[in-house]
Design a protein around this motif. Structure first.
Motif, PDB file in Angstrom:
ATOM      1  N   PHE B 409       0.806  -1.227   0.000  1.00  0.00           N
ATOM      2  CA  PHE B 409       0.000   0.000   0.000  1.00  0.00           C
ATOM      3  C   PHE B 409       0.838   1.277   0.000  1.00  0.00           C
ATOM      4  O   PHE B 409       1.949   1.313   0.527  1.00  0.00           O
ATOM      5  N   ILE B 410       0.245   2.301  -0.608  1.00  0.00           N
ATOM      6  CA  ILE B 410       0.820   3.641  -0.508  1.00  0.00           C
ATOM      7  C   ILE B 410      -0.291   4.602  -0.081  1.00  0.00           C
ATOM      8  O   ILE B 410      -1.473   4.307  -0.238  1.00  0.00           O
ATOM      9  N   GLY B 411       0.120   5.733   0.473  1.00  0.00           N
ATOM     10  CA  GLY B 411      -0.827   6.794   0.770  1.00  0.00           C
ATOM     11  C   GLY B 411      -0.406   8.024  -0.026  1.00  0.00           C
ATOM     12  O   GLY B 411       0.774   8.223  -0.287  1.00  0.00           O
ATOM     13  N   GLN B 412      -1.396   8.819  -0.456  1.00  0.00           N
ATOM     14  CA  GLN B 412      -1.069  10.046  -1.187  1.00  0.00           C
ATOM     15  C   GLN B 412      -1.923  11.193  -0.684  1.00  0.00           C
ATOM     16  O   GLN B 412      -3.059  10.983  -0.250  1.00  0.00           O
ATOM     17  N   ASP B 413      -1.354  12.418  -0.758  1.00  0.00           N
ATOM     18  CA  ASP B 413      -2.172  13.592  -0.477  1.00  0.00           C
ATOM     19  C   ASP B 413      -3.270  13.650  -1.531  1.00  0.00           C
ATOM     20  O   ASP B 413      -2.998  13.477  -2.714  1.00  0.00           O
ATOM     21  N   PRO B 414      -4.513  13.882  -1.106  1.00  0.00           N
ATOM     22  CA  PRO B 414      -5.557  13.981  -2.134  1.00  0.00           C
ATOM     23  C   PRO B 414      -5.328  15.229  -2.977  1.00  0.00           C
ATOM     24  O   PRO B 414      -5.064  16.303  -2.438  1.00  0.00           O
ATOM     25  N   ILE B 415      -5.385  15.049  -4.292  1.00  0.00           N
ATOM     26  CA  ILE B 415      -5.234  16.188  -5.193  1.00  0.00           C
ATOM     27  C   ILE B 415      -6.621  16.487  -5.728  1.00  0.00           C
ATOM     28  O   ILE B 415      -7.374  15.567  -6.069  1.00  0.00           O
ATOM     29  N   GLN B 416      -6.975  17.746  -5.797  1.00  0.00           N
ATOM     30  CA  GLN B 416      -8.345  18.067  -6.182  1.00  0.00           C
ATOM     31  C   GLN B 416      -8.608  17.949  -7.675  1.00  0.00           C
ATOM     32  O   GLN B 416      -9.714  18.114  -8.114  1.00  0.00           O
ATOM     33  N   LEU B 417      -7.627  17.608  -8.497  1.00  0.00           N
ATOM     34  CA  LEU B 417      -7.769  17.473  -9.958  1.00  0.00           C
ATOM     35  C   LEU B 417      -8.423  18.715 -10.564  1.00  0.00           C
ATOM     36  O   LEU B 417      -9.423  19.185 -10.061  1.00  0.00           O
ATOM     37  N   SER B 418      -7.869  19.150 -11.656  1.00  0.00           N
ATOM     38  CA  SER B 418      -8.454  20.317 -12.315  1.00  0.00           C
ATOM     39  C   SER B 418      -9.831  19.956 -12.853  1.00  0.00           C
ATOM     40  O   SER B 418     -10.163  18.785 -13.003  1.00  0.00           O
ATOM     41  N   ARG B 419     -10.623  21.002 -13.132  1.00  0.00           N
ATOM     42  CA  ARG B 419     -11.953  20.757 -13.682  1.00  0.00           C
ATOM     43  C   ARG B 419     -12.092  21.384 -15.060  1.00  0.00           C
ATOM     44  O   ARG B 419     -11.416  22.350 -15.389  1.00  0.00           O
ATOM     45  N   SER B 420     -12.993  20.806 -15.823  1.00  0.00           N
ATOM     46  CA  SER B 420     -13.240  21.325 -17.160  1.00  0.00           C
ATOM     47  C   SER B 420     -14.746  21.454 -17.338  1.00  0.00           C
ATOM     48  O   SER B 420     -15.499  20.617 -16.848  1.00  0.00           O
ATOM     49  N   PRO B 421     -15.219  22.504 -18.032  1.00  0.00           N
ATOM     50  CA  PRO B 421     -16.660  22.619 -18.274  1.00  0.00           C
ATOM     51  C   PRO B 421     -17.149  21.392 -19.046  1.00  0.00           C
ATOM     52  O   PRO B 421     -16.536  20.997 -20.024  1.00  0.00           O
ATOM     53  N   THR B 422     -18.227  20.811 -18.557  1.00  0.00           N
ATOM     54  CA  THR B 422     -18.727  19.548 -19.099  1.00  0.00           C
ATOM     55  C   THR B 422     -20.247  19.630 -19.162  1.00  0.00           C
ATOM     56  O   THR B 422     -20.869  20.198 -18.265  1.00  0.00           O
ATOM     57  N   TRP B 423     -20.820  19.078 -20.212  1.00  0.00           N
ATOM     58  CA  TRP B 423     -22.262  19.152 -20.412  1.00  0.00           C
ATOM     59  C   TRP B 423     -22.967  18.160 -19.493  1.00  0.00           C
ATOM     60  O   TRP B 423     -22.802  16.952 -19.627  1.00  0.00           O
ATOM     61  N   CYS B 424     -23.735  18.666 -18.520  1.00  0.00           N
ATOM     62  CA  CYS B 424     -24.418  17.797 -17.562  1.00  0.00           C
ATOM     63  C   CYS B 424     -25.875  18.214 -17.485  1.00  0.00           C
ATOM     64  O   CYS B 424     -26.167  19.331 -17.049  1.00  0.00           O
ATOM     65  N   GLY B 426     -28.193  19.312 -19.495  1.00  0.00           N
ATOM     66  CA  GLY B 426     -28.682  20.524 -20.124  1.00  0.00           C
ATOM     67  C   GLY B 426     -27.925  21.806 -19.818  1.00  0.00           C
ATOM     68  O   GLY B 426     -28.347  22.881 -20.226  1.00  0.00           O
ATOM     69  N   HIS B 427     -26.849  21.747 -19.069  1.00  0.00           N
ATOM     70  CA  HIS B 427     -26.028  22.944 -18.905  1.00  0.00           C
ATOM     71  C   HIS B 427     -24.590  22.558 -18.582  1.00  0.00           C
ATOM     72  O   HIS B 427     -24.293  21.392 -18.345  1.00  0.00           O
ATOM     73  N   LEU B 428     -23.702  23.553 -18.598  1.00  0.00           N
ATOM     74  CA  LEU B 428     -22.286  23.263 -18.358  1.00  0.00           C
ATOM     75  C   LEU B 428     -21.966  23.345 -16.879  1.00  0.00           C
ATOM     76  O   LEU B 428     -22.359  24.292 -16.195  1.00  0.00           O
ATOM     77  N   GLU B 429     -21.263  22.322 -16.389  1.00  0.00           N
ATOM     78  CA  GLU B 429     -20.786  22.343 -15.012  1.00  0.00           C
ATOM     79  C   GLU B 429     -19.345  21.881 -14.990  1.00  0.00           C
ATOM     80  O   GLU B 429     -18.915  21.146 -15.872  1.00  0.00           O
ATOM     81  N   GLY B 430     -18.604  22.275 -13.961  1.00  0.00           N
ATOM     82  CA  GLY B 430     -17.218  21.829 -13.838  1.00  0.00           C
ATOM     83  C   GLY B 430     -17.167  20.370 -13.403  1.00  0.00           C
ATOM     84  O   GLY B 430     -17.890  19.973 -12.495  1.00  0.00           O
ATOM     85  N   ARG B 431     -16.341  19.574 -14.082  1.00  0.00           N
ATOM     86  CA  ARG B 431     -16.136  18.177 -13.691  1.00  0.00           C
ATOM     87  C   ARG B 431     -14.629  17.891 -13.693  1.00  0.00           C
ATOM     88  O   ARG B 431     -13.901  18.422 -14.522  1.00  0.00           O
ATOM     89  N   HIS B 432     -14.192  17.021 -12.771  1.00  0.00           N
ATOM     90  CA  HIS B 432     -12.766  16.726 -12.651  1.00  0.00           C
ATOM     91  C   HIS B 432     -12.263  15.875 -13.816  1.00  0.00           C
ATOM     92  O   HIS B 432     -12.960  14.984 -14.273  1.00  0.00           O
TER      93      HIS B 432
END
Lengths: 351, 482
Positions: B409-424, B426-432
């Motif tokens: 096992f390894i442990g890692q600091d959680p990274i919040q990952l960048s987000r990109s506008p994504t069609w959800c 009927g509208h655009l929302e940020g998704r990782h």
């Protein structure tokens, strides 16, 4: 043997040799498409026939549908799953029932699976045609077919099969693979033509009194239409539909592409190319059987056939076609059956 | 109504497109896209989206879902808003990936020969010698051209500041390159005019480059015969296997199509046996050859490893590369880059704690609810705990597992990952999102300008894997910076 020399050098340049497994899949893909088309036409014509003779008593209708099932050779399977033979149960059984390996849906599914296994070998156009046919079928059901009218449904299947065969002719290289495709198609078609003729035999038995009557003529018309042969028959004989003429046309015509003679001539031709049979005397059992069958179709007359018995003649022909199919599979496409492979294929992690 | 949403909230994350610090609130390389989207009506957008989905289905661009009588295939959800990378960013990514693959190959060569890195105490010997994917049968075996990993797919993510970090390396059978190419084809159909003006670098060269890398492994052969070895039609990545074989014009074979005679590999054809020189294999080591590895394998080829050892056939990737994408070894890669190349890593790792090290282990066990914990050899988003998103019970279960088997096992600091506008809906929302570029090692190491951008379609989710609700986007690497 020298270490870097092939022990069994391939007899063709590499670009034209093909995996045995690929040959097998091309052959079955082609057969299954042809089978789906023939079943669609058979069902369509018989539904039409029943509709034309609404007056026929219910009992007569049942007999008609039973004959149809009998001619496909799947009567036991049908009886296991259905109580009566009527328009709906027979349509369900022949069109959509996945328990019936010869139903249209089963055939199209199998054709697509075979195409999927060799997607790298066939053209994009061929793949998309068979894939779209499968997608189309998955959205249909017996009840929907009855609601929208069966003509649109069966028409779409026949068209998809013609599209596939046309695209194959115009996008697939004339290599060894082509020989397997054509061999499979004509073998299946020959078999189906014998079965279309046999439907009439099964129907005729109970109602021999009506020979020459309105229903008899309509039935022979239906037989010809089941093989897309009605117009070709009329152009050839320029006369009314006669039972023995219709049978003669479907068995012996040397120019109509669905007649038994025409199909067997094609089977024999592709078979010899596949097996490398170049001599006057055949070397393999498959070629021997095929040559004998072809010789019969070239030399016998319809009178000979009727004397022997039409049904018996058709059964013998079906047996000969089976022998050819099995022999070719064994010499060129044999693989040990390993169904447990499926599970391991799924396990392989693709990260 | 235009599809651009005036209430789009980039949140506390690095957003690929939107940035309040930029003029107009949009990063320069997204300006023209934003302008185009601003003129696009919702109906029109939906129409194009439906057309793209239908095309994927018709073309059979699908993956297989199991446990279904008809082997249902699904399309990989595709989002029409592309991810755009300007030239300047890409150059750094490219250099970092080349550096990394170079070092990983030197590491593999060392592990299977002199093991200098163990003697010099760069990596603890126990980690290598006890690893699941270490193949001691291949000690002192020289692979063709000295290349172990010919095809690599490394996963990159961006932190809150937008820095690119390596999340993991895939050095065995990395998949997804076919979707990179199919996604581009889909975007070309959906937005034909946008491409002309944008200056997007093509990804379609991947097939040719892959073929070149494979041909490189058969030196001296006049016309080498190359095949792709697939587990078969029931494998989830079968579409990709067919796709790549078609792109290269090489036969796709299953194990049962191949046969080994006198340590040479042949394929069974209708005209007899035809020799095989190079195998691009998409089967795990374990299944390659039942006489050497798993005896119950029906997918492999008996005698294949023997032919490989005799130097009569080349395999891509080589056997035993899994040791270098072990998630524990991952933690040592920055050190290995310095050790073998004498260079600073251009692409940093995510900060990682090793349960095998006592101090790190203590830290992981005490802070498990704040960390991401991963098992060393799992893929596809399985065997993983995201502490901040998990229940107490789940954390406790992982704590026990780590304590019982720290090597794994390894442990890692959680990274919040960048987000990109994504069609959800009927509208655009940020998704990782993450990014998987494809790196090929033939005559030299090359990176296809683009890659597979995977997107976690579930709101708030950080898991981008297709098996767990992930989709993908087209990835545009630009000729210029805007």
């Amino acid at each position: 043997m020298a270490a870097n020399k092939s022990p069994l050098p391939a007899s063709r340049p590499q670009a034209t040799t093909m995996l045995s497994r690929v040959a097998h899949s091309l052959y079955w893909m082609s057969r299954y498409i042809e089978r789906a088309e023939n079943t669609a036409r058979l069902l369509e014509v018989n539904l039409q026939f029943i509709a034309d003779f609404q007056a026929t008593a219910d009992a007569g209708q049942n007999q008609h549908w039973e004959s149809l099932i009998l001619s496909t050779g799947d009567e036991e399977l049908f009886e296991q799953h259905y109580e009566t033979a009527d328009s709906r149960t027979v349509t369900e059984f022949l069109a959509f029932d996945l328990k019936n390996p010869s139903s249209i849906l089963s055939c199209v599914y199998a054709a697509r699976e075979n195409a999927r296994m060799i997607r790298d070998q066939i053209s994009v156009e061929m793949w998309e045609a068979v894939n779209e046919l499968h997608l189309f079928l998955k959205t249909r059901s017996t009840s929907a077919v009855w609601k929208d009218g069966p003509n649109e449904f069966f028409g779409s299947i026949k068209q998809a099969s013609h599209l596939f065969q046309g695209l194959t002719a115009s996008t697939f290289s004339r290599s060894e693979g082509w020989e397997f495709i054509e061999f499979g198609k004509f073998l299946e078609r020959a078999d189906k033509t014998t079965r279309i003729l046999d439907v009439k035999y099964h129907i005729l038995l109970p109602s021999a009194t009506d020979v020459g009557g309105a229903i008899d003529t309509a039935q022979w018309q239906a037989v010809l239409r089941s093989a897309s042969a009605l117009e070709a028959y009329r152009r050839y004989y320029v006369r009314e539909i006669l039972a023995w003429k219709a049978a003669e046309f479907l068995i012996f015509s040397d120019s109509f592409p669905r007649s038994l003679h025409f199909c067997v001539a094609q089977v024999d031709d592709y078979l010899r190319r596949i097996l490398g049979e170049t001599g006057a005397r055949p070397r393999t059992e498959a070629a021997r059987v095929s040559r004998r069958l072809l010789a019969d179709l070239q030399s016998l007359s319809i009178t000979d056939v009727l004397e022997q018995g039409l049904h018996e003649f058709l059964e013998e022909t079906q047996a000969a076609l089976d022998t050819i199919s099995n022999e070719v599979a064994e010499t060129t496409m044999f693989y040990p059956a390993e169904s447990a492979i499926e599970e391991q294929q799924q396990q392989q992690q693709q990260s | 109504m235009s599809i651009l949403n005036p209430h789009y909230d980039s949140g506390a994350f690095f957003d690929e497109m939107v940035a309040t610090s930029e003029p107009g609130g949009v990063r320069p390389h997204y300006h023209r896209l934003a302008e185009r989207l601003g003129r696009l009506e919702v109906d029109e957008f939906d129409r194009r989206r439906a057309a793209v989905d239908a095309a994927f289905l018709r073309r059979g661009v699908t993956f297989t879902v199991y446990n279904d009588a008809q082997g249902t295939e699904r399309i990989f959800p595709f989002d029409l808003i592309p991810r755009i990378i300007p030239d300047k960013e890409w150059r750094r990514i490219e250099a970092g990936l080349i550096q990394r693959l170079h070092a990983l190959n030197l590491f593999l060569d060392d592990v299977y020969h002199g093991q200098k890195c163990l003697k010099d105490k760069i990596v603890p010997p126990a980690l290598i010698l006890g690893a699941k994917h270490f193949r001691r049968e291949f000690m002192n075996f020289s692979v063709p051209r000295g290349i172990y990993v010919h095809i690599c797919g490394s996963d990159l993510i961006r932190d809150a500041q937008g820095n690119y970090l390596v999340l993991e390396d895939n050095l065995r059978c990395p998949s997804g390159a076919s979707y990179m190419i199919e996604n581009r084809a889909a975007m070309r159909r959906a937005f034909p005019n946008l491409f002309q003006s944008y200056g997007v670098r093509p990804v379609e060269g991947y097939g040719d480059d892959l073929l070149k890398a494979l041909l490189h492994l058969a030196p001296g052969k006049d016309k080498p015969s190359v095949v792709l070895l697939t587990p078969g039609v029931y494998n989830s990545a079968y579409f990709e296997h067919c796709f790549l074989a078609r792109q290269m014009g090489i036969p796709i074979v299953e194990g049962r199509d191949l046969v080994v005679r006198d340590a040479h590999v042949y394929m069974r054809t209708t005209a007899g046996l035809v020799p095989v020189d190079v195998i691009y294999r998409r089967i795990d080591d374990d299944f390659l050859d039942p006489t050497i590895f798993r005896p119950d394998s029906m997918l492999g080829v008996p005698g294949l490893v023997n032919a490989y050892r005799a130097g009569n056939v080349a395999l891509a990737n080589s056997i035993g590369t899994g040791i270098a994408d072990d998630k524990v070894i991952y933690a040592y890669v920055p050190k290995l880059i310095k050790y073998y190349l004498g260079e600073e890593p251009l692409l940093p790792n995510v900060n990682t704690y090793l349960a095998s090290e006592p101090l790190d282990r203590k830290f992981i066990l005490e802070n498990i609810e704040k960390l991401v914990v991963k098992s060393a050899n799992e893929a596809g988003g399985y065997g993983m705990l995201i502490g901040p998103h998990s229940s107490k019970e789940e954390c406790a279960k992982f704590r026990e597992m780590v304590a019982a088997n720290p090597r794994n096992f390894i442990g890692q600091d959680p990274i919040q990952l960048s987000r990109s506008p994504t069609w959800c809906d009927g509208h655009l929302e940020g998704r990782h999102i993450d990014l998987r570029p494809y790196i090929l090692y033939g005559e030299k190491i090359t990176v296809t300008p683009g890659g597979l951008t995977r997107v976690a379609l579930r709101k708030g989710s950080l898991v981008v894997n297709s098996s767990q609700g992930g989709g993908s986007k087209d990835t545009w690497v630009l000729h210029g910076d805007a």
